[in-house]
Design an enzyme around this catalytic site. Sequence first.
Site, PDB file in Angstrom:
ATOM      1  N   MET A 153       0.832  -1.206   0.000  1.00  0.00           N
ATOM      2  CA  MET A 153       0.000   0.000   0.000  1.00  0.00           C
ATOM      3  C   MET A 153       0.871   1.263   0.000  1.00  0.00           C
ATOM      4  O   MET A 153       1.077   1.890   1.020  1.00  0.00           O
ATOM      5  CB  MET A 153      -0.967  -0.011   1.174  1.00  0.00           C
ATOM      6  CG  MET A 153      -2.143   0.884   0.899  1.00  0.00           C
ATOM      7  SD  MET A 153      -3.601   0.357   1.743  1.00  0.00           S
ATOM      8  CE  MET A 153      -3.111   0.547   3.421  1.00  0.00           C
ATOM      9  N   HIS A 154       1.363   1.604  -1.180  1.00  0.00           N
ATOM     10  CA  HIS A 154       2.178   2.817  -1.324  1.00  0.00           C
ATOM     11  C   HIS A 154       1.262   4.009  -1.592  1.00  0.00           C
ATOM     12  O   HIS A 154       0.047   3.917  -1.405  1.00  0.00           O
ATOM     13  CB  HIS A 154       3.242   2.621  -2.414  1.00  0.00           C
ATOM     14  CG  HIS A 154       2.694   2.305  -3.762  1.00  0.00           C
ATOM     15  ND1 HIS A 154       2.535   3.272  -4.724  1.00  0.00           N
ATOM     16  CD2 HIS A 154       2.254   1.140  -4.297  1.00  0.00           C
ATOM     17  CE1 HIS A 154       2.019   2.690  -5.805  1.00  0.00           C
ATOM     18  NE2 HIS A 154       1.848   1.420  -5.581  1.00  0.00           N
ATOM     19  N   ALA A 155       1.840   5.107  -2.003  1.00  0.00           N
ATOM     20  CA  ALA A 155       1.094   6.372  -2.091  1.00  0.00           C
ATOM     21  C   ALA A 155      -0.161   6.307  -2.956  1.00  0.00           C
ATOM     22  O   ALA A 155      -1.220   6.778  -2.561  1.00  0.00           O
ATOM     23  CB  ALA A 155       2.025   7.473  -2.584  1.00  0.00           C
TER      24      ALA A 155
END
Lengths: 318, 88
Positions: free
Chosen positions: B14-16
């Site tokens: 769950m990155h940006a």
Amino acid sequence: MKTISVKDFFQNRKKEFSLSLITQPETMNKNIISQYLNRPGLAFAGYFERFAYQRIQILGETEISYLQSLSDEDLFNIVKEVLVYDIPCFIVTKGLSIPQQVEFLANEMNIAILSSRLTTDKLYHSLRKYLGEYFALTKTIHGTLVDVFGVGILLTGKSGIGKSECALDLVERGQRLITDDAVKIIIQDECVMGTSTNDYGHFMEVRGIGLIDVAKMFGIQAVRKQKRIDVQIELMPWKDNMDYERIGLSENYVDVLGIKIPIIYLPVSPGKNVSVIIEVVAMNYIMKLYGYDAAKEYTKKLQQDLQKKAKFRNDSLE
Amino acid sequence: MIKKTIEIVNKLGMHARPATMIVKAATKYRSDFRIRKEDMEINGKSIMGVMTLAAEFGSELDLIADGPDEEYLIKEIVELFASKFGED
């Protein structure tokens, strides 16, 4: 399209370019339609392909000495051939004297020859600058222009959203106002410049009070005459479903007379301190210029963290 | 209140970008939305909160919604995770 007559140009800019008229006054009836200049050396040598005759023709030492080197007959023939073109005017630099025949023919063919005391180089650059500004694309837009830490910020948004109040708050915090309500946009050297539409001074309307004089009230350090526009900030009423920028990895742009400038859509709601956010926008802009992008920096760290943890998880499963 | 446990199935975690998609989806609803990972619980409508979880590929999250439209909220968020946020 914008034009200026040779006569108006001569009368208004005589001092600036040290101009005097060589030919008869009646010869100044043409219009200048181009912001560019031309050195007609090749035309005088007989090469007329791509001859930019619609520009002001600059005669420097080289051209004059070439003309002087010609025999009377050759000079007469070639000058006549050149003057057939619809040339706005010639400007001789350094106050050089021109062969008698050239002056005679110019009077005959009704093309003005001006003389400037400036050197060719000096005249070329200052004249190009003047013409560039004169022929520049301009447009007036509804907005307020402020200089925040040296970053030109154009505030736009509907009437009553609080552009003027915001500018006032910024001025009080030590920033500078260029103009309120109407901004004159000028394209100069691929830059979007903004200035006031008039020269009355830095007046502003504040709802409920009326007009105030910002320069008189806050001092001369609170104002400036013109500024390059670096960022546009569109103030808009807060809407729940609006897609506001959350991280700042993507940038939006608007087209201003053919030049792209970054735009930020900033939701405002009562009680929100917009001025401090605008200062943050300016500082963030400067930091990006210096190569530091907070959004990129944070997401890089997050990605590294995620990869490390995923690898650790994978290793411990095996 | 409903609670649902899901697993992160996209490789990048769950990155940006996924975090933004989750927050944008969740803020459309009126219900409260929280996400729990191990002993950390954050507001699912806050971008910094969601990124702070640093939820990697393979980790498990509890989605907790509470409010009038909680079912719809959970449904959309679960679908987002399952779609791998358009990645892989």
